[in-house]
Design a protein around this motif. Structure first.
Motif, short mmCIF file in Angstrom:
data_model
loop_
_atom_site.label_atom_id
_atom_site.label_comp_id
_atom_site.label_asym_id
_atom_site.label_seq_id
_atom_site.Cartn_x
_atom_site.Cartn_y
_atom_site.Cartn_z
N LEU A 149 51.81 51.01 18.89
CA LEU A 149 52.75 50.12 18.20
C LEU A 149 52.92 50.52 16.74
N VAL A 150 51.83 50.83 16.09
CA VAL A 150 51.86 51.13 14.66
C VAL A 150 52.47 52.49 14.38
N LEU A 151 52.19 53.47 15.25
CA LEU A 151 52.60 54.85 14.98
C LEU A 151 54.00 55.19 15.49
N GLY A 152 54.55 54.39 16.40
CA GLY A 152 55.84 54.70 16.98
C GLY A 152 56.92 54.91 15.92
N ASN A 153 57.78 55.90 16.15
CA ASN A 153 58.83 56.20 15.17
C ASN A 153 60.16 55.54 15.52
N ASN A 154 60.18 54.71 16.55
CA ASN A 154 61.40 53.98 16.89
C ASN A 154 61.02 52.66 17.55
N TYR A 155 62.02 51.81 17.71
CA TYR A 155 61.75 50.46 18.20
C TYR A 155 61.25 50.44 19.64
N LEU A 156 61.69 51.38 20.47
CA LEU A 156 61.27 51.34 21.86
C LEU A 156 59.82 51.78 22.04
N VAL A 157 59.38 52.77 21.28
CA VAL A 157 57.96 53.14 21.33
C VAL A 157 57.13 51.98 20.79
N MET A 158 57.60 51.35 19.71
CA MET A 158 56.92 50.16 19.20
C MET A 158 56.85 49.09 20.28
N PHE A 159 57.93 48.92 21.04
CA PHE A 159 57.98 47.87 22.05
C PHE A 159 56.99 48.14 23.18
N VAL A 160 56.77 49.39 23.52
CA VAL A 160 55.77 49.72 24.55
C VAL A 160 54.39 49.26 24.09
N GLY A 161 54.05 49.61 22.84
CA GLY A 161 52.77 49.13 22.30
C GLY A 161 52.74 47.62 22.17
N TRP A 162 53.87 47.05 21.80
CA TRP A 162 54.02 45.60 21.65
C TRP A 162 53.69 44.89 22.96
N GLU A 163 54.26 45.38 24.06
CA GLU A 163 53.98 44.80 25.37
C GLU A 163 52.56 45.12 25.81
N GLY A 164 52.07 46.30 25.42
CA GLY A 164 50.72 46.69 25.82
C GLY A 164 49.66 45.78 25.23
N VAL A 165 49.79 45.43 23.95
CA VAL A 165 48.80 44.53 23.36
C VAL A 165 48.90 43.14 23.98
N SER A 218 66.76 56.72 11.11
CA SER A 218 68.22 56.72 11.23
C SER A 218 68.80 55.33 11.01
N VAL A 219 68.18 54.32 11.63
CA VAL A 219 68.69 52.95 11.50
C VAL A 219 68.66 52.49 10.05
N PHE A 220 67.53 52.68 9.39
CA PHE A 220 67.39 52.18 8.02
C PHE A 220 68.23 52.99 7.03
N SER A 221 68.40 54.28 7.28
CA SER A 221 69.25 55.08 6.40
C SER A 221 70.69 54.64 6.50
N LEU A 222 71.17 54.39 7.74
CA LEU A 222 72.54 53.92 7.91
C LEU A 222 72.75 52.56 7.26
N ALA A 223 71.79 51.64 7.49
CA ALA A 223 71.93 50.29 6.94
C ALA A 223 71.90 50.32 5.41
N ALA A 224 71.05 51.15 4.83
CA ALA A 224 70.95 51.22 3.37
C ALA A 224 72.17 51.89 2.75
N ALA A 225 72.73 52.87 3.46
CA ALA A 225 73.87 53.61 2.91
C ALA A 225 75.17 52.83 3.02
N GLU A 226 75.32 52.04 4.12
CA GLU A 226 76.57 51.30 4.35
C GLU A 226 76.26 49.82 4.60
#
Length: 734
Positions: A149-165, A218-226
């Motif tokens: 969950l902590v190391l995932g570089n995107n929301y879906l990897v985070m979600f796998v850990g999220w469900e795992g815990v 990618s998500v945060f760069s897009l949101a911050a730029a636009e």
């Protein structure tokens, strides 16, 4: 060192430990010699993971760039090649990768090292438990999922850990699965989290739909730029993500699973409450800070829910009797402080409190486990008292952690709590206009009240447990024993699930009698955590209070995750020197008031006459607090029972209507097609076939008579035939 080549080992090592011990738990009986191997695998894998994580973080720091380091191991879901928003599955592409930056590095250190200490502690606490190897299998698996969950570089990897815990919490909370209350508590945690997770996954779907990717960078760069392009949808995304955070981090109204999580062994409580699962929601919100900063409405909701949860749970804590239940509601309240910080934009303060809370709350939970262990499984504080004489190491470490959570300087809790309250006092939501722009000041007031209650109920716990005379089974050893249940006080007289549990397996091996100190495997861990509770907050010393401008070291460390939005850099909350000292002194004052009140009620007054008098004077308030505002009963009446009735209604409809229609069609099919086809087959088809056979039989019977076997008859017939042919020929001739 190449970070990418070793980073994958950090989560994989605990996973291998879980796999090895999991196979051993199935194949081998639970014997002492096997427990040595279990300890080596479980603790060794966690220790190696912590050491490698530390080396990775030091290497990252040495690079000095401050930018996230990402490593992609393979293309996990290669459903498309582009990243065009709005095209959904046509461009759905997810990579399995890990990311190291200041935020994930901080969480990595908390999870691995606090997790390691809890593993070491558990070797002593669980020494006489059955299912020993199974327990450490679950514990290692929990570590793997949290690190994912902590190391995932995107929301879906985070979600796998999220469900795992979530799965691992179900297994660990329900560890004593043969006990109904433990199994029910595990299911309650699992189902409550599913409600929050539904909102979380919807938020991820929206992120991909509008950003074309789930990758953090990618998500945060897009949101911050636009920012103008995504401001409209940011509120919906953030509120859905926050629903998931409310479930995982036990915020109103989805907090009800966390107090019942005490049904598991105490090391589980420490791991879930202090260092891992419940902080996942805070981590996710801070990780998504760019999206939340686009939506003042969402941030306002986060702040209000956090402040309400902090004061709500704190008031319940003053009326609980079970030592672990007090700490459980304390965790809910402290998580509220963390979300209050995130909601007012003090994101670094939220993570700072995650870190300091991990130190003192792990110490408190493991200290309560030591108390339970030393008191033969007892968890009722009314049956304790005077334990400082029997358990000096546990007493000293518990007192340090209690002072830390109360918020007194220079211990860790003071610095993080003060930064949160200062952030709430300063923040204004100008874009929302009056009166909403002033809501943070109300959150600050709620936070101050919650801080007062925190100091009160924690020192109430301390005085009831460690001061006075021992009121348990050994209370008659020449000492005056206080009555455990005489009259009323600001505690519950009801028997909780944990009272019934009474320490589970601990009670089976710890003799009731004079309390005793716990083994070094437990007290040694408490000493380390107590030391961290003292010095862990010094990295966040408020420079502004000393006239030094700029962020403190911890804020500076996390600053790279706070991306500029639309070119405007993030500004840390800043108050004048006078205001800063006012807030510091106010924070200390409320803590001292809470401590003074607890000492007056429970420290100096050995009979607890004042709290009993208050309970008798305000019986409605007393009942309301001891019954936890009847929230569980409300859920039972409003949600669970109607759902059960609706389920029974659906079952009746299924049995009597749906099945009735299906069975009726079956009967008609049998009658019309089955019996009808049988009659048609028997009387029509078989009749025709049998009629042809009978006709052939009759005809052959007649023709058989012509075959007499006499030659003269054949000659006569032939002659008659010739005559007949001749007659016909002559008759037909013109």
């Amino acid at each position: 060192m190449n970070i990418g080549s070793v980073l994958w080992l950090v989560p994989i090592l605990p996973a291998l430990g879980a796999l090895i011990n999991g196979v051993r738990a199935v194949m081998n009986p639970d014997q002492p010699k096997n427990r040595v191997i279990t300890n080596s695998v479980a603790v060794g894998s966690t220790a190696l993971s912590a050491l490698i994580a530390t080396a990775v973080l030091l290497t990252y720091i040495s690079h000095g760039t401050g930018t996230p380091f990402e490593v992609v191991y393979y293309n996990w879901i290669p459903s498309g090649s582009g990243h065009v928003a709005g095209n959904l599955l046509a461009n759905f592409n997810v990579e399995l990768g890990f990311q190291i930056d200041a935020l994930s590095g901080t969480m990595l250190m908390i999870v691995t090292w606090i997790g390691l200490l809890i593993h070491i502690y558990a070797t002593g606490y669980m020494a006489h438990e059955s299912g020993y190897t199974r327990f450490f299998t679950y514990l290692n698996l929990f570590m793997f999922m949290m690190l994912l969950l902590v190391l995932g570089n995107n929301y879906l990897v985070m979600f796998v850990g999220w469900e795992g815990v979530g799965l691992c919490s179900y297994l660990l909370i329900g560890f004593y699965y043969d006990k109904t209350y433990a199994a029910d508590a595990g299911k309650k945690a699992f189902l409550t989290n599913r409600i929050g997770d539904f909102g979380f996954i919807l938020g991820i779907f929206l992120i991909f739909n509008y950003f074309g990717t789930s990758d953090f960078t990618s998500v945060f760069s897009l949101a911050a730029a636009e920012p103008g392009r995504f401001t409209g949808i940011a509120t919906a995304i953030c509120l859905l993500l926050f629903v998931g955070a409310c479930g995982k981090s036990a915020q109103l109204p989805l907090y009800v699973w966390l107090p019942d999580a005490m049904a598991g062994p105490t090391p589980v409580s420490a791991l879930i409450h202090a260092a891992t699962m419940v902080t996942a929601g805070v981590y996710m919100v801070v990780r998504s800070n760019v999206l939340f900063r686009l939506s003042p409405t969402a941030m306002l909701v986060v702040a209000v829910v956090g402040a309400a949860t902090a004061i709500f749970a704190a008031t319940i804590g003053v009326a609980q009797n079970d030592i672990k239940k007090v700490l459980a509601y304390s965790t809910v309240s402290q998580l509220g402080f963390m979300f209050l910080a995130a909601g007012v934009g003090a994101f670094t303060a939220a993570i700072f409190h995650v870190m300091t809370h991990a130190f003192f709350k792990a110490c408190l939970f493991l200290g309560s486990g030591s108390v339970i262990h030393g008191c033969g499984g007892e968890q009722d504080m009314r049956k304790m008292g005077g334990l400082r004489r029997y358990m000096p190491k546990t007493w000293a470490t518990f007192l340090v952690a209690t002072i830390a959570i109360a918020g007194l300087p220079p211990l860790a809790g003071f610095f993080s709590k003060d930064e949160i309250l200062a952030g709430a006092f300063i923040k204004r939501f100008d874009s929302l206009g009056a009166p909403l722009m002033y809501v943070p000041i109300l959150c600050w007031i709620a936070g101050m009240i919650a801080a007062t209650f925190t100091a009160f109920y924690m020192f109430r716990l301390y005085y009831m447990t460690f001061e006075g005379s021992y009121r348990g089974a050994a209370g008659g050893h020449g000492e005056e024993s206080e009555p455990a249940h005489a009259g009323h006080d600001l505690i519950s007289d009801s028997v909780s699930l944990d009272d019934a549990h009474a320490g589970a397996g601990v009670a089976s091996h710890a003799a009731h009698g004079t309390p005793h100190e716990s083994p070094i495997s437990m007290t040694g861990v408490l000493m380390v955590l107590a030391l961290l509770s003292v010095v862990g907050g010094w990295i966040g010393i408020p420079f502004a209070a000393f006239g030094i401008e700029g962020p403190n070291p911890f804020q500076h460390w996390l600053e790279p995750i706070l991306l500029p939005i639309g070119g405007e850099h993030y500004h840390f909350p800043h108050a004048s020197l006078a205001l800063d000292w006012f807030l510091i002194l106010a924070s200390v004052a409320v803590a001292l008031f809470g401590i003074w009140l607890a000492r007056r009620f429970y420290g100096l007054d050995k009979s607890w006459s004042r709290p009993r008098a208050l309970a008798n004077r305000f019986p409605f308030v007393h009942r309301l607090l001891e019954n936890k505002y009847y929230v569980d009963e409300l859920y039972q009446a409003v949600v669970i029972r109607p759902l059960m009735l609706f389920s029974r209604l659906l079952a009746w409809i299924d049995t009597n209507i749906i099945d009735g229609v299906v069975n009726g069609i079956r009967h008609l099919t049998v009658i019309i097609l089955g019996h009808g086809s049988w009659l048609f087959d028997r009387f029509i088809v078989d009749g025709a076939v049998n009629g042809v056979a009978a006709g052939a039989g009759k005809g052959s019977g007649l023709l058989r008579r012509l075959q007499s076997g006499m030659v003269q008859n054949y000659a006569m017939v032939m002659g008659a035939g010739i005559v007949l042919l001749a007659a016909v020929f002559l008759f037909l001739k013109p």
